[in-house]
Design a protein around this motif. Structure first.
Motif, PDB file in Angstrom:
ATOM      1  N   TRP A 116       0.687  -1.137  -0.151  1.00  0.00           N
ATOM      2  CA  TRP A 116       0.068   0.421  -0.364  1.00  0.00           C
ATOM      3  C   TRP A 116       0.960   1.261  -0.128  1.00  0.00           C
ATOM      4  O   TRP A 116       0.537   1.965  -0.429  1.00  0.00           O
ATOM      5  CB  TRP A 116      -0.748   0.167   1.229  1.00  0.00           C
ATOM      6  CG  TRP A 116      -0.002   0.097   2.474  1.00  0.00           C
ATOM      7  CD1 TRP A 116      -0.274  -1.251   3.327  1.00  0.00           C
ATOM      8  CD2 TRP A 116       0.027   1.365   3.458  1.00  0.00           C
ATOM      9  NE1 TRP A 116       0.460  -1.015   4.447  1.00  0.00           N
ATOM     10  CE2 TRP A 116       0.970   0.165   4.599  1.00  0.00           C
ATOM     11  CE3 TRP A 116       0.133   2.283   3.322  1.00  0.00           C
ATOM     12  CZ2 TRP A 116       0.822   1.021   5.375  1.00  0.00           C
ATOM     13  CZ3 TRP A 116       0.789   3.407   3.974  1.00  0.00           C
ATOM     14  CH2 TRP A 116       0.924   3.145   4.881  1.00  0.00           C
ATOM     15  N   MET A 117       2.603   0.724   0.435  1.00  0.00           N
ATOM     16  CA  MET A 117       3.053   2.464   0.607  1.00  0.00           C
ATOM     17  C   MET A 117       3.152   2.658  -0.896  1.00  0.00           C
ATOM     18  O   MET A 117       3.658   1.964  -1.771  1.00  0.00           O
ATOM     19  CB  MET A 117       4.265   2.208   0.355  1.00  0.00           C
ATOM     20  CG  MET A 117       4.351   2.124   1.929  1.00  0.00           C
ATOM     21  SD  MET A 117       5.980   2.141   3.562  1.00  0.00           S
ATOM     22  CE  MET A 117       5.975   2.165   4.941  1.00  0.00           C
ATOM     23  N   ASP A 118       3.427   4.321  -1.598  1.00  0.00           N
ATOM     24  CA  ASP A 118       3.877   4.543  -2.123  1.00  0.00           C
ATOM     25  C   ASP A 118       5.332   4.914  -2.889  1.00  0.00           C
ATOM     26  O   ASP A 118       6.180   4.663  -1.663  1.00  0.00           O
ATOM     27  CB  ASP A 118       3.066   5.894  -3.058  1.00  0.00           C
ATOM     28  CG  ASP A 118       3.955   7.066  -1.853  1.00  0.00           C
ATOM     29  OD1 ASP A 118       4.510   6.623  -1.144  1.00  0.00           O
ATOM     30  OD2 ASP A 118       3.183   7.868  -1.390  1.00  0.00           O
ATOM     31  N   ASP A 119       5.943   4.915  -4.110  1.00  0.00           N
ATOM     32  CA  ASP A 119       7.035   4.877  -4.191  1.00  0.00           C
ATOM     33  C   ASP A 119       8.353   5.941  -3.103  1.00  0.00           C
ATOM     34  O   ASP A 119       9.258   5.138  -2.629  1.00  0.00           O
ATOM     35  CB  ASP A 119       7.936   4.742  -5.507  1.00  0.00           C
ATOM     36  CG  ASP A 119       7.239   3.505  -6.446  1.00  0.00           C
ATOM     37  OD1 ASP A 119       7.025   2.679  -5.541  1.00  0.00           O
ATOM     38  OD2 ASP A 119       7.267   4.083  -7.548  1.00  0.00           O
ATOM     39  N   LYS A 120       7.471   6.813  -3.109  1.00  0.00           N
ATOM     40  CA  LYS A 120       7.795   8.083  -2.328  1.00  0.00           C
ATOM     41  C   LYS A 120       8.588   7.831  -1.002  1.00  0.00           C
ATOM     42  O   LYS A 120       9.469   7.314  -0.542  1.00  0.00           O
ATOM     43  CB  LYS A 120       7.487   9.375  -2.229  1.00  0.00           C
ATOM     44  CG  LYS A 120       7.935  10.206  -1.682  1.00  0.00           C
ATOM     45  CD  LYS A 120       7.570  12.190  -1.848  1.00  0.00           C
ATOM     46  CE  LYS A 120       8.338  12.828  -2.210  1.00  0.00           C
ATOM     47  NZ  LYS A 120       7.474  14.247  -1.646  1.00  0.00           N
ATOM     48  N   LEU A 121       7.314   7.103  -0.283  1.00  0.00           N
ATOM     49  CA  LEU A 121       7.673   6.992   1.376  1.00  0.00           C
ATOM     50  C   LEU A 121       8.204   5.806   0.606  1.00  0.00           C
ATOM     51  O   LEU A 121       9.124   5.601   2.276  1.00  0.00           O
ATOM     52  CB  LEU A 121       6.439   6.223   1.339  1.00  0.00           C
ATOM     53  CG  LEU A 121       5.785   6.179   2.696  1.00  0.00           C
ATOM     54  CD1 LEU A 121       6.488   7.049   3.697  1.00  0.00           C
ATOM     55  CD2 LEU A 121       4.387   6.015   3.524  1.00  0.00           C
ATOM     56  N   VAL A 122       8.138   4.405  -0.217  1.00  0.00           N
ATOM     57  CA  VAL A 122       9.610   3.526   0.775  1.00  0.00           C
ATOM     58  C   VAL A 122      10.843   4.170   0.252  1.00  0.00           C
ATOM     59  O   VAL A 122      11.113   3.576   1.468  1.00  0.00           O
ATOM     60  CB  VAL A 122       9.055   2.250  -0.181  1.00  0.00           C
ATOM     61  CG1 VAL A 122      10.362   1.396  -0.782  1.00  0.00           C
ATOM     62  CG2 VAL A 122       7.746   1.955  -0.633  1.00  0.00           C
ATOM     63  N   SER A 123      10.951   4.472  -0.533  1.00  0.00           N
ATOM     64  CA  SER A 123      12.323   5.476  -0.486  1.00  0.00           C
ATOM     65  C   SER A 123      13.074   5.932   1.170  1.00  0.00           C
ATOM     66  O   SER A 123      13.562   5.969   0.962  1.00  0.00           O
ATOM     67  CB  SER A 123      12.456   6.057  -1.277  1.00  0.00           C
ATOM     68  OG  SER A 123      11.938   7.406  -1.465  1.00  0.00           O
ATOM     69  N   LEU A 124      11.938   7.122   1.653  1.00  0.00           N
ATOM     70  CA  LEU A 124      12.042   7.525   2.918  1.00  0.00           C
ATOM     71  C   LEU A 124      12.405   6.500   3.435  1.00  0.00           C
ATOM     72  O   LEU A 124      13.223   6.732   5.187  1.00  0.00           O
ATOM     73  CB  LEU A 124      10.970   8.888   3.132  1.00  0.00           C
ATOM     74  CG  LEU A 124      11.242   9.791   1.902  1.00  0.00           C
ATOM     75  CD1 LEU A 124       9.358  10.591   2.664  1.00  0.00           C
ATOM     76  CD2 LEU A 124      11.896  10.442   1.681  1.00  0.00           C
ATOM     77  N   MET A 125      11.742   5.559   4.324  1.00  0.00           N
ATOM     78  CA  MET A 125      11.984   3.958   4.780  1.00  0.00           C
ATOM     79  C   MET A 125      12.696   3.317   5.090  1.00  0.00           C
ATOM     80  O   MET A 125      13.178   2.238   5.352  1.00  0.00           O
ATOM     81  CB  MET A 125      10.377   3.991   4.697  1.00  0.00           C
ATOM     82  CG  MET A 125      10.408   2.036   6.067  1.00  0.00           C
ATOM     83  SD  MET A 125       9.084   1.668   5.563  1.00  0.00           S
ATOM     84  CE  MET A 125       8.669   0.719   4.360  1.00  0.00           C
ATOM     85  N   THR A 126      13.090   3.098   3.402  1.00  0.00           N
ATOM     86  CA  THR A 126      14.543   2.404   2.894  1.00  0.00           C
ATOM     87  C   THR A 126      15.433   2.406   3.385  1.00  0.00           C
ATOM     88  O   THR A 126      16.081   1.530   4.719  1.00  0.00           O
ATOM     89  CB  THR A 126      14.633   2.407   1.692  1.00  0.00           C
ATOM     90  OG1 THR A 126      13.771   1.763   1.332  1.00  0.00           O
ATOM     91  CG2 THR A 126      16.083   1.456   1.380  1.00  0.00           C
ATOM     92  N   PRO A 127      16.286   3.537   4.012  1.00  0.00           N
ATOM     93  CA  PRO A 127      17.503   3.966   5.047  1.00  0.00           C
ATOM     94  C   PRO A 127      17.518   2.989   6.660  1.00  0.00           C
ATOM     95  O   PRO A 127      18.264   2.617   7.136  1.00  0.00           O
ATOM     96  CB  PRO A 127      17.932   4.959   4.995  1.00  0.00           C
ATOM     97  CG  PRO A 127      17.396   5.702   3.681  1.00  0.00           C
ATOM     98  CD  PRO A 127      15.999   5.107   3.749  1.00  0.00           C
ATOM     99  N   LYS A 128      16.448   3.762   6.645  1.00  0.00           N
ATOM    100  CA  LYS A 128      16.073   3.333   8.466  1.00  0.00           C
ATOM    101  C   LYS A 128      16.039   1.418   8.248  1.00  0.00           C
ATOM    102  O   LYS A 128      16.211   0.999   9.163  1.00  0.00           O
ATOM    103  CB  LYS A 128      15.039   3.188   8.705  1.00  0.00           C
ATOM    104  CG  LYS A 128      14.240   3.032   9.967  1.00  0.00           C
ATOM    105  CD  LYS A 128      15.359   3.749  11.415  1.00  0.00           C
ATOM    106  CE  LYS A 128      14.653   3.730  12.265  1.00  0.00           C
ATOM    107  NZ  LYS A 128      15.842   3.950  13.577  1.00  0.00           N
ATOM    108  N   LEU A 129      15.033   0.792   7.286  1.00  0.00           N
ATOM    109  CA  LEU A 129      14.884  -0.226   7.249  1.00  0.00           C
ATOM    110  C   LEU A 129      16.463  -1.403   7.133  1.00  0.00           C
ATOM    111  O   LEU A 129      16.297  -2.346   7.503  1.00  0.00           O
ATOM    112  CB  LEU A 129      14.177  -1.124   6.044  1.00  0.00           C
ATOM    113  CG  LEU A 129      12.535  -0.746   6.209  1.00  0.00           C
ATOM    114  CD1 LEU A 129      11.954  -0.864   5.422  1.00  0.00           C
ATOM    115  CD2 LEU A 129      11.904  -1.788   6.789  1.00  0.00           C
TER     116      LEU A 129
END
Length: 596
Positions: A183-196
């Motif tokens: 359900w996440m859009d690409d922009k939100l995923v890219s913001l979350m990626t470093p933390k993951l």
């Protein structure tokens, strides 16, 4: 015990990722070394208007399959292309293909993956995790499946220093992450990626770790093997040395080095070597070197394990020339004192001193300085320098030396600059030389192109290459220790015939020879350059060398006129150095005409 070719006799094999480098090599080796294989099914998607069958036909026409083609002319009949897309539901397999695969496959090799380190997390999850899940689901339906082999990476758990042959728990549950990404859009995923990612450098290693957990959780009663290859380079021996067909990993860097788009990179550091070097002084204690240390261990081993054997231990001193037999003075190597006796390139003189500081002073004055000056003389006379290497380096072929010599002996036909490799571990030194040797020449060349009405391109090329270097930097500047008990057990269980046909003992690899073959492979198989063009390429390299020396001379004169010529003291020092060099060169000319 059943040999590997006997095991594969009459078996049907399924391979994913067969059009990639690893899949190609696996397919060729399997068909060539196990001629009894009944059929090799390969999952291939249509691409660029080509059907799967056409893609496979093009693939097997490459040079990699030449040896197999000679030994088994009809090998192509065993390869069955299956239309499939791993990102689609049910792998996009038709009902007929699903029934065929579930009814006949005995062994699955799952090699397909995205190897782009900077792939967006959603795409990496789709190709590396969800595709693996679909393959496991298909494997559960196979009626005659004996083993499922998943190709992972040695860096799947690179956030650990010690990596054992176990599946470690990942930072998040792959099921929850799959549900979240839906359900996440690409922009939100890219913001979350470093933390993951945490301490992992990229989405490739992260998703490979999740795929291992998925297999562990969902394999059920399947027999599963997880293979973790390290950085993939050119072929070692088979089907022939140095074969490579892509720019991935070190291959693109080698090609850049050959053109001198890049002329240095961070030093390669492998965990086992680094740890051993750190703890070696502690282990040696008062012993001077590893030779005496391991000899002492060998004596202890003999004492402990000799049992009822009659054992005699011989302890010779320094071995020199023969005393009397077979005749006085016989010697055939440079070991020990022999190399020291032969090493003189000046008038012989032996001075023995016990003072360390005095010894270091005379080494610098009598060995290193004359060697560098003589190498300068050789360069000015158009010959290859050699004495500084002999005086200042251990007598072995380093990685840098091997690559440099290969690049200069077998250059590319359209080299941009004269190749040079320097491995550095200091980031500040590396950044300085990157600016001086890469960025500034690229800017100057782009300026020349703009003045001549052409489109500038070098800065874009350098930027792409630096980006590729940054992708690999984490792996070349960090170190790990890998446990390989299972690999050792596998080697010990292999018969003599299997060890010869399926050699996995990298301790036998001669690195200098391998690096030379690797460099030549990039020239022949990636860039498709013929060896007949070497004479012209060498002339071009000589021209580049002359341009470099001319530029450096002009630069020195310019710096002299701007900064040094205004000082009387600087002029006096300059005249003294020049006169000293002329005297030294005159001495060599005079000594070369002397007869003893």
């Amino acid at each position: 015990m059943v040999t590997i070719p006997e095991y594969y006799e009459g078996k049907n094999v399924l391979i994913t990722g067969a059009t990639g480098f690893m899949g190609k090599v696996l397919l060729e080796k399997l068909l060539r070394s196990c001629p009894g294989v009944k059929a090799a099914y390969v999952l291939v998607r249509p691409k660029a208007g080509q059907a799967p069958e056409a893609r496979i036909a093009d693939m097997i026409n490459c040079k990699l399959f030449d040896r197999l083609r000679e030994e088994q002319p009809d090998f192509a009949e065993k390869i069955v292309a299956v239309n499939s897309d791993l990102t689609q539901p049910d792998l996009d397999l038709s009902t007929e293909d699903q029934e065929t695969l579930t009814g006949c496959i005995n062994i699955v090799f799952h090699c397909a993956a995205t190897i782009r380190f900077n792939e967006p997390l959603k795409d990496a999850m789709q190709l590396n995790v969800l595709a693996t899940q679909k393959m496991v689901n298909l494997a559960h339906r196979m009626k005659h499946l004996e083993v499922f082999i998943h190709v992972s990476t040695a860096y799947a758990h690179c956030d650990r220093e010690l990596i054992e042959e176990v599946v470690y728990p990942p930072p998040v549950d792959y099921r929850k992450l799959i549900d979240t990404l839906e359900w996440m859009d690409d922009k939100l995923v890219s913001l979350m990626t470093p933390k993951l990612l945490g301490e992992r450098p990229n989405t490739y290693t992260y998703t490979k770790a999740l795929a291992e957990q998925l297999i562990q959780q969902e394999c059920g009663n399947l027999n599963v093997a997880i293979i973790r290859p390290s950085i993939v380079g050119a072929s070692w021996k088979e089907p022939f040395p140095g074969w490579i067909d892509n720019f991935n990993g070190p291959s693109g860097i080698f090609i850049a080095l050959r053109n001198n788009f890049l002329d240095l990179c961070d030093a390669y550091r492998w965990m086992d070597d680094k740890l051993v070097s750190l703890m070696t002084p502690k282990l040696l204690g008062e012993r001077p070197n590893t030779y005496t240390y391991t000899k002492a261990l060998a004596e202890q081993l003999i004492q402990q394990e000799c049992g009822n054997l009659n054992v005699a231990i011989i302890r010779p001193s320094i071995v020199g020339a023969s005393w009397k037999e077979p005749f006085p003075g016989w010697i055939d190597n440079f070991n020990g004192p022999s190399g020291i006796f032969i090493a003189a390139f000046r008038r012989p003189n032996v001075n023995l001193t016990t003072n360390h500081l005095i010894n270091q002073y005379w080494i610098a004055v009598s060995h290193k300085a004359p060697a560098f000056l003589y190498d300068l003389f050789l360069r000015m006379s158009g010959r290859e320098p050699r004495n500084a290497l002999v005086c200042c380096m251990p007598v072995f072929l380093s990685t840098e030396y091997c690559i440099n010599m290969t690049f200069k002996t077998n250059p590319l036909e359209q080299a941009f600059r004269r190749p040079n490799v320097n491995l550095r571990s200091n980031p500040f030194t590396n950044q300085y030389w990157t600016t001086v040797s890469h960025t500034l020449p690229a800017l100057l060349y782009d300026g020349f192109l703009m003045l001549t009405g052409q489109k500038p391109r070098m800065m874009k090329t350098i930027a792409r290459l630096h980006k590729a270097m940054m992708v690999l930097e984490y792996f070349t500047s960090h170190s790990w220790v890998w446990n390989m008990d299972n690999v050792t057990m596998l080697m010990n269980q292999m018969g003599s015939e299997d060890k010869k046909a399926f050699n996995i003992d990298v301790r036998q690899l001669h690195w200098a020879e391998y690096m030379e073959n690797y460099c030549m492979g990039t020239k022949k198989y990636v860039l498709n350059e013929e060896l007949s063009g070497l004479p012209a390429a060498r002339k071009h390299l000589t021209k580049l060398r002359n341009i470099r020396y001319t530029f450096n001379t002009i630069l020195v004169v310019f710096i002299w006129r701007i900064f040094i010529a205004r000082s009387q003291m600087a002029r006096n020092i300059w005249y003294f150095v020049v006169s000293l060099c002329f005297k030294f060169l005159s001495y060599f000319r005079a000594s070369s005409t002397m007869r003893y």
